[in-house]
Design a protein around this motif. Structure first.
Motif, short mmCIF file in Angstrom:
data_model
loop_
_atom_site.label_atom_id
_atom_site.label_comp_id
_atom_site.label_asym_id
_atom_site.label_seq_id
_atom_site.Cartn_x
_atom_site.Cartn_y
_atom_site.Cartn_z
N PRO A 8 0.83 -1.20 0.00
CA PRO A 8 0.00 0.00 0.00
C PRO A 8 0.87 1.26 0.00
CG PRO A 8 -0.75 -1.54 1.68
CD PRO A 8 0.55 -2.07 1.16
N VAL A 9 0.42 2.26 -0.72
CA VAL A 9 1.12 3.54 -0.78
C VAL A 9 0.46 4.49 0.21
CG1 VAL A 9 1.82 5.48 -2.22
CG2 VAL A 9 1.69 3.17 -3.20
N ARG A 33 10.24 -3.07 10.06
CA ARG A 33 9.03 -3.87 9.78
C ARG A 33 8.02 -3.04 9.00
NH1 ARG A 33 4.20 -5.01 12.85
NH2 ARG A 33 3.24 -6.95 12.12
N LEU A 34 7.91 -1.77 9.38
CA LEU A 34 6.96 -0.89 8.69
C LEU A 34 7.37 -0.67 7.24
CD1 LEU A 34 4.43 0.84 9.17
CD2 LEU A 34 5.93 2.72 9.81
N GLN A 35 8.66 -0.52 7.01
CA GLN A 35 9.15 -0.31 5.64
C GLN A 35 8.83 -1.50 4.74
OE1 GLN A 35 10.47 2.14 4.04
NE2 GLN A 35 11.29 3.60 5.51
N THR A 298 -5.33 9.18 8.95
CA THR A 298 -4.96 9.11 10.36
C THR A 298 -3.93 10.20 10.66
OG1 THR A 298 -3.12 7.57 10.00
CG2 THR A 298 -5.30 6.61 10.39
N SER A 299 -3.68 10.41 11.94
CA SER A 299 -2.73 11.43 12.37
C SER A 299 -2.29 11.14 13.79
CB SER A 299 -3.41 12.81 12.32
OG SER A 299 -2.55 13.83 12.82
N PRO A 300 -1.07 11.52 14.16
CA PRO A 300 -0.70 11.45 15.57
C PRO A 300 -1.60 12.38 16.38
CG PRO A 300 0.96 12.64 14.33
CD PRO A 300 0.04 12.05 13.32
N ASP A 301 -1.75 12.10 17.66
CA ASP A 301 -2.71 12.86 18.46
C ASP A 301 -2.09 14.07 19.16
OD1 ASP A 301 -1.24 11.74 20.49
OD2 ASP A 301 -2.94 10.95 21.62
N HIS A 302 -0.89 14.50 18.72
CA HIS A 302 -0.25 15.66 19.34
C HIS A 302 -0.06 16.77 18.32
CE1 HIS A 302 3.49 14.59 17.26
NE2 HIS A 302 3.33 13.36 17.69
N GLY A 303 0.38 17.92 18.79
CA GLY A 303 0.56 19.07 17.92
C GLY A 303 2.00 19.26 17.48
N THR A 304 2.32 20.50 17.10
CA THR A 304 3.64 20.80 16.54
C THR A 304 4.76 20.75 17.56
OG1 THR A 304 3.18 23.15 16.85
CG2 THR A 304 2.72 22.22 14.67
N ALA A 322 -0.10 5.81 14.03
CA ALA A 322 -0.98 6.34 12.98
C ALA A 322 -0.73 5.64 11.65
CB ALA A 322 -0.77 7.85 12.83
N ILE A 323 0.54 5.38 11.34
CA ILE A 323 0.87 4.70 10.08
C ILE A 323 0.42 3.25 10.13
CG2 ILE A 323 2.72 4.04 8.51
CD1 ILE A 323 4.34 6.46 9.58
N TYR A 324 0.65 2.60 11.26
CA TYR A 324 0.20 1.21 11.40
C TYR A 324 -1.32 1.10 11.30
CZ TYR A 324 4.53 -1.26 12.57
OH TYR A 324 5.77 -1.87 12.51
N LEU A 325 -2.04 2.03 11.93
CA LEU A 325 -3.51 1.98 11.87
C LEU A 325 -3.98 2.16 10.43
CD1 LEU A 325 -6.26 1.76 13.21
CD2 LEU A 325 -6.19 4.24 13.60
N ALA A 326 -3.37 3.09 9.71
CA ALA A 326 -3.73 3.29 8.30
C ALA A 326 -3.53 1.98 7.52
CB ALA A 326 -2.91 4.41 7.69
N HIS A 327 -2.40 1.33 7.74
CA HIS A 327 -2.12 0.05 7.08
C HIS A 327 -3.17 -0.99 7.43
CE1 HIS A 327 -0.44 -4.06 7.19
NE2 HIS A 327 0.10 -3.75 6.02
#
Length: 340
Positions: A8-9, A33-35, A298-304, A322-327
């Motif tokens: 998946p892209v 593993r994510l890569q 998705t997004s991390p739940d924190h700010g800048t 966030a990346i894992y959840l999207a996957h």
């Protein structure tokens, strides 16, 4: 059935380059593993990535600059420059230039999503202040993406291993919250939550708790009538249709007794009612998921986090989650031959 073989892209909009977005993105993508599971495409600028690679002493972080999504390399971390000029990176400083680039990154990712070139979008934190203007009203990713994809309704859905909390009202001033809580708005958000829990999270018969809006859930009308006149009838209607929906519960006692663990989802009435307990428990691993859109975001739940930007102090746990959840949602919703 045609099974998709490529990874998946997943697009990652870089957010504010003077915040921690680049840092947590780069750290998260070092997960080997994510890569193997996804092909990441960072929408930002190669100069900014190079700057943080040197500053954070991440010399082993390799990436390939591409002109457009058509040039993607599935065994690389891809970076698309979303502005022509080389950006100035000043960690911890709010600048209009950084806001311009953050919006450009988001807009280009939206273009590629609409062209079906991305399977999901992960948005790094940005600063609303240096984006919002009369020409470009911007109050948050959720609202901006809802408008961009012409979705009639969406749900800010905060997700972690310990809880899933959705909001009836999101980025709304507190003085406007009560007027925004109507039978229709509560019904709409419950419908989206039920559908998302089934389709995005694979829960066939989700159990949902609905919170009250007033102290002690109105105390039988003593402290407000919204529970009796609005929320209770909606809960009853969903129950009568065979759904496992319960409430309204007083928020303080509900979270104080950790009752969220007994439910698949919790519907809070306003922003801080849901996000304060969520971030207290899940700040380093929580994910902001926008349910109800035709795309996965998705997004991390924190700010800048300007105060720690460029100091190699940012925790990448929320971005990685966030990346894992999207996957995981991609895998659950599509026909993919993916690794577990």
């Amino acid at each position: 059935m045609n099974i998709k073989k490529n990874k998946p892209v997943i697009g990652i909009s870089i957010g504010d380059i003077n915040g921690v977005g680049a840092e947590v993105t780069m750290k998260a993508l070092q997960d080997s593993r994510l890569q193997k599971m996804i092909t990441p495409v960072i929408y930002g600028h190669g100069k900014a990535i190079t700057y943080y690679r040197k500053m954070l002493d991440m010399n082993d972080f390799n990436f390939m600059q591409i002109k457009s999504i058509e040039d993607i390399h599935h065994r690389k971390t891809n970076v698309i420059n979303v502005v022509q000029e080389s950006p100035e990176v000043t960690p911890g400083v709010e600048t209009r230039e950084a806001g311009k680039m953050a919006l450009a990154a988001l807009d280009q990712a939206i273009v590629d999503l609409k062209a079906d070139q991305l399977d999901a979008l992960v948005t790094a934190p940005l600063n609303k202040n240096n984006i919002n203007s009369e020409e470009t009203p911007f109050i948050g990713h959720t609202e901006y993406l809802t408008d961009a994809f012409e979705a009639t309704k969406s749900l800010m859905f905060m997700v972690s291993e310990d809880m899933r909390i959705g909001l009836v009202t999101g980025h709304v001033p507190l003085k406007e919250v009560v007027a925004s809580i109507t039978s229709a708005s509560v019904k709409d958000k419950l419908k989206i939550m039920l559908k998302s829990l089934k389709e995005d999270f694979g829960i066939s018969k989700p159990k949902i708790a609905v919170l009250g809006v007033n102290p002690h859930a109105g105390e039988e009308g003593l402290l407000g009538l919204e529970e009796q006149e609005i929320i209770q009838p909606v809960v009853k209607d969903f129950k009568d249709k065979g759904n496992l929906v319960f409430g309204p519960y007083p928020a303080d006692g509900f979270f104080g007794m950790m009752h969220q663990k007994k439910f698949d989802g919790v519907l809070a009435m306003y922003h801080d009612q849901g996000l304060v307990p969520f971030k207290t428990v899940s700040f380093d691993s929580g994910v902001n998921f926008t349910a109800g859109l035709p795309i996965i975001r998705t997004s991390p739940d924190h700010g800048t986090a300007y105060n720690i930007a460029g100091k190699n102090a940012a925790d990448e746990g929320s971005m990685r989650a966030a990346i894992y959840l999207a996957h995981d949602i991609i895998k659950r919703k599509g026909d993919w031959d993916l690794e577990d």
